[in-house]
Scaffold this motif. Structure first.
Motif, mmCIF file in Angstrom:
data_model
loop_
_atom_site.group_PDB
_atom_site.id
_atom_site.type_symbol
_atom_site.label_atom_id
_atom_site.label_comp_id
_atom_site.label_asym_id
_atom_site.label_seq_id
_atom_site.Cartn_x
_atom_site.Cartn_y
_atom_site.Cartn_z
ATOM 1 N N GLU A 73 -0.694 -6.121 -11.852
ATOM 2 C CA GLU A 73 -1.273 -5.725 -13.132
ATOM 3 C C GLU A 73 -1.461 -4.216 -13.159
ATOM 4 N N LEU A 74 -1.355 -3.668 -14.353
ATOM 5 C CA LEU A 74 -1.502 -2.234 -14.536
ATOM 6 C C LEU A 74 -2.977 -1.860 -14.417
ATOM 7 N N HIS A 75 -3.322 -1.024 -13.433
ATOM 8 C CA HIS A 75 -4.727 -0.694 -13.221
ATOM 9 C C HIS A 75 -5.031 0.797 -13.383
ATOM 10 N N PHE A 76 -3.986 1.636 -13.582
ATOM 11 C CA PHE A 76 -4.255 3.062 -13.757
ATOM 12 C C PHE A 76 -3.182 3.670 -14.648
ATOM 13 N N ILE A 77 -3.635 4.475 -15.641
ATOM 14 C CA ILE A 77 -2.750 5.278 -16.485
ATOM 15 C C ILE A 77 -3.323 6.686 -16.508
ATOM 16 N N ALA A 78 -2.529 7.657 -16.134
ATOM 17 C CA ALA A 78 -3.009 9.037 -16.077
ATOM 18 C C ALA A 78 -3.466 9.508 -17.456
ATOM 19 N N ALA A 79 -4.537 10.282 -17.468
ATOM 20 C CA ALA A 79 -5.060 10.807 -18.732
ATOM 21 C C ALA A 79 -4.253 11.993 -19.241
ATOM 22 N N ALA A 80 -3.516 12.664 -18.357
ATOM 23 C CA ALA A 80 -2.732 13.839 -18.749
ATOM 24 C C ALA A 80 -1.346 13.738 -18.137
ATOM 25 N N ALA A 81 -0.354 14.271 -18.838
ATOM 26 C CA ALA A 81 1.028 14.226 -18.377
ATOM 27 C C ALA A 81 1.249 15.254 -17.277
ATOM 28 N N ASP A 82 2.238 14.990 -16.443
ATOM 29 C CA ASP A 82 2.640 15.952 -15.427
ATOM 30 C C ASP A 82 3.241 17.179 -16.122
ATOM 31 N N PRO A 83 2.782 18.391 -15.791
ATOM 32 C CA PRO A 83 3.269 19.568 -16.513
ATOM 33 C C PRO A 83 4.772 19.780 -16.388
ATOM 34 N N GLY A 84 5.343 19.365 -15.270
ATOM 35 C CA GLY A 84 6.770 19.591 -15.069
ATOM 36 C C GLY A 84 7.650 18.607 -15.809
ATOM 37 N N SER A 85 7.365 17.306 -15.650
ATOM 38 C CA SER A 85 8.227 16.271 -16.229
ATOM 39 C C SER A 85 7.749 15.769 -17.586
ATOM 40 N N ARG A 86 6.506 16.095 -17.990
ATOM 41 C CA ARG A 86 5.911 15.600 -19.236
ATOM 42 C C ARG A 86 5.813 14.076 -19.250
ATOM 43 N N SER A 87 5.770 13.480 -18.068
ATOM 44 C CA SER A 87 5.620 12.032 -17.969
ATOM 45 C C SER A 87 4.257 11.709 -17.368
ATOM 46 N N PHE A 88 3.830 10.458 -17.539
ATOM 47 C CA PHE A 88 2.508 10.029 -17.094
ATOM 48 C C PHE A 88 2.635 9.135 -15.857
ATOM 49 N N ARG A 89 1.749 9.341 -14.891
ATOM 50 C CA ARG A 89 1.730 8.501 -13.701
ATOM 51 C C ARG A 89 0.989 7.205 -14.013
ATOM 52 N N ILE A 90 1.564 6.109 -13.585
ATOM 53 C CA ILE A 90 0.904 4.812 -13.691
ATOM 54 C C ILE A 90 0.880 4.172 -12.314
ATOM 55 N N GLU A 91 -0.070 3.271 -12.109
ATOM 56 C CA GLU A 91 -0.172 2.534 -10.853
ATOM 57 C C GLU A 91 -0.382 1.065 -11.155
ATOM 58 N N VAL A 92 0.322 0.236 -10.426
ATOM 59 C CA VAL A 92 0.237 -1.221 -10.572
ATOM 60 C C VAL A 92 -0.358 -1.786 -9.291
ATOM 61 N N ARG A 93 -1.375 -2.616 -9.437
ATOM 62 C CA ARG A 93 -2.010 -3.246 -8.276
ATOM 63 C C ARG A 93 -1.323 -4.575 -8.000
ATOM 64 N N VAL A 94 -0.923 -4.779 -6.735
ATOM 65 C CA VAL A 94 -0.203 -5.988 -6.341
ATOM 66 C C VAL A 94 -0.904 -6.606 -5.144
ATOM 67 N N ALA A 95 -1.249 -7.876 -5.252
ATOM 68 C CA ALA A 95 -1.857 -8.590 -4.120
ATOM 69 C C ALA A 95 -0.804 -8.801 -3.033
ATOM 70 N N ASN A 96 -1.234 -8.672 -1.770
ATOM 71 C CA ASN A 96 -0.323 -8.835 -0.638
ATOM 72 C C ASN A 96 -1.006 -9.659 0.443
ATOM 73 N N PRO A 97 -1.304 -10.929 0.135
ATOM 74 C CA PRO A 97 -2.070 -11.744 1.098
ATOM 75 C C PRO A 97 -1.345 -11.971 2.416
ATOM 76 N N GLU A 98 -0.029 -11.901 2.422
ATOM 77 C CA GLU A 98 0.734 -12.114 3.650
ATOM 78 C C GLU A 98 0.944 -10.820 4.433
ATOM 79 N N SER A 99 0.352 -9.728 3.945
ATOM 80 C CA SER A 99 0.472 -8.422 4.616
ATOM 81 C C SER A 99 1.930 -8.042 4.869
ATOM 82 N N LEU A 100 2.764 -8.249 3.858
ATOM 83 C CA LEU A 100 4.175 -7.876 3.973
ATOM 84 C C LEU A 100 4.296 -6.368 4.133
ATOM 85 N N ARG A 101 5.183 -5.956 5.002
ATOM 86 C CA ARG A 101 5.378 -4.525 5.250
ATOM 87 C C ARG A 101 6.363 -3.972 4.222
#
Length: 360
Positions: free
Chosen positions: A239-267
């Motif tokens: 699920e999407l848990h973070f959206i940057a409030a400001a764009a990156d000055p170089g690329s004009r794109s926004f950083r997003i982060e998705v949280r993923v459960a990893n119960p099996e501790s996959l590497r």
């Protein structure tokens, strides 16, 4: 006249030849006239002909697809706080550890003695202050003398706290549960304050970071479900848990982060992944990407024919593209799309239309 001709046979021969020539020429002219077709107006008055196909808008699930990088949920590099040598390696690389577990021990050197000396100094200063307080109650010492002794007690306590902290820094503990990932020192090595000792990562959860274009970020909201597709074809849910409030000055794109459960501790940390983010349902048209063209402003669009049989060019937004075709939005709900001949007509031009054959 005939008497003259009878007297001159050669004149008769010439006259007969001329009559025969005139007869032959008149026959050729009549045949040529018979073969000429009358002028007929061209169908449509010379208008170009195009093939069209009627397309109706369909509901489709809008989806944004971006490339991302899988990272540990938490990653910390533990550094030395004191000068000491590595005395014991309590755990090894790759071990799973719990919060507060001892990972590495540095030599205490004279730090225990400093703590003991500080404790004795504090006890002595506490006794002095206690005695001075009783004397002050009977006005046997001045207030300034009592204040001096209290100040010396506070200083002794601060020195004791510092000595205890120095001793505590010789024991490197896990700040959270995770995997002992890297070690930058060896047994017996001497370290200085600030030197890296080891790295601890938390992979019970993972985060997948990506950059998304500024035109698309408005369609995102926290908590949106995201499908994370790995390079080997496996998929994880997040699920999407973070959206940057400001764009990156170089690329004009926004950083997003998705949280993923990893119960099996996959590497999986450090690997690449593809994010599929559903952003809601909309009406769109599905067509061949070959039918897309550019206008003078460089915008993607398609050509179609209106009710007045004139060519229209409508800019469209490309929602998604796959092997089956492209989904676009921005067209009327039902449109006569030009499928053949669009390269030879311009917007505003009147045309003749013909329905495209089925299956073309």
């Amino acid at each position: 006249m005939f008497s003259r001709l009878s007297k001159s046979p050669w004149l008769i021969a010439i006259a007969i030849s001329l009559l025969l020539l005139l007869w032959l020429l008149s026959g050729a002219i009549f045949r040529a006239q018979d073969n000429v077709e009358p002028d007929r107006p061209q169908a449509g008055g010379g208008l170009p002909r195009v093939e069209v196909q009627w397309l109706a808008a369909e509901p489709m699930q809008r989806r944004q697809v971006v490339q991302g990088q899988i990272e540990p949920w938490r990653r910390v590099e533990l550094r030395a706080q004191v000068s000491a040598s590595v005395q014991r390696l309590e755990r090894d690389k790759g071990d799973r550890v719990e919060q507060g577990q001892l990972l590495l021990s540095l030599s205490p050197d004279d730090r225990p003695a400093q703590v003991a000396r500080g404790e004795a100094e504090v006890r002595q200063r506490q006794s002095d202050v206690k005695a001075a307080t009783r004397l002050r109650e009977r006005n046997l010492i001045s207030a300034n003398e009592l204040l001096r002794l209290q100040s010396e007690l506070a200083k002794a306590r601060a020195e004791l706290d510092s000595a205890r902290l120095q001793l505590r820094h010789t024991r490197i503990l896990a700040p959270f549960a995770g995997v002992y990932d890297q070690r930058q020192v060896e047994l017996g090595g001497f370290v200085q304050p600030g030197q890296s000792l080891l790295t601890l990562v938390d992979i019970d959860q993972l985060k997948v970071s990506a950059q998304i274009a500024q035109q698309q970020v408005t369609q995102l909201r926290l908590g949106q479900p995201v499908r994370v597709e790995l390079l080997d074809g496996r998929s994880l849910s997040g699920e999407l848990h973070f959206i940057a409030a400001a764009a990156d000055p170089g690329s004009r794109s926004f950083r997003i982060e998705v949280r993923v459960a990893n119960p099996e501790s996959l590497r999986l940390a450090g690997a690449s992944a593809t994010l599929h983010i559903d952003t809601g349902e909309t009406l769109a048209h599905r067509l061949s990407p070959a039918l897309l063209s550019l206008d003078q402003a460089g915008r993607h669009g398609v050509k179609w024919v209106n009710q007045q049989q004139r060519v229209e060019f409508t800019p469209v937004q490309l929602l998604s593209v796959d092997n089956q075709g492209a989904w676009v939005s921005g067209l009327p709900s039902r449109v006569a799309l030009i499928t053949l001949g669009q390269g030879f007509v311009e917007p505003g031009q009147q045309v003749l239309t013909q329905l495209a054959a089925e299956g073309r």
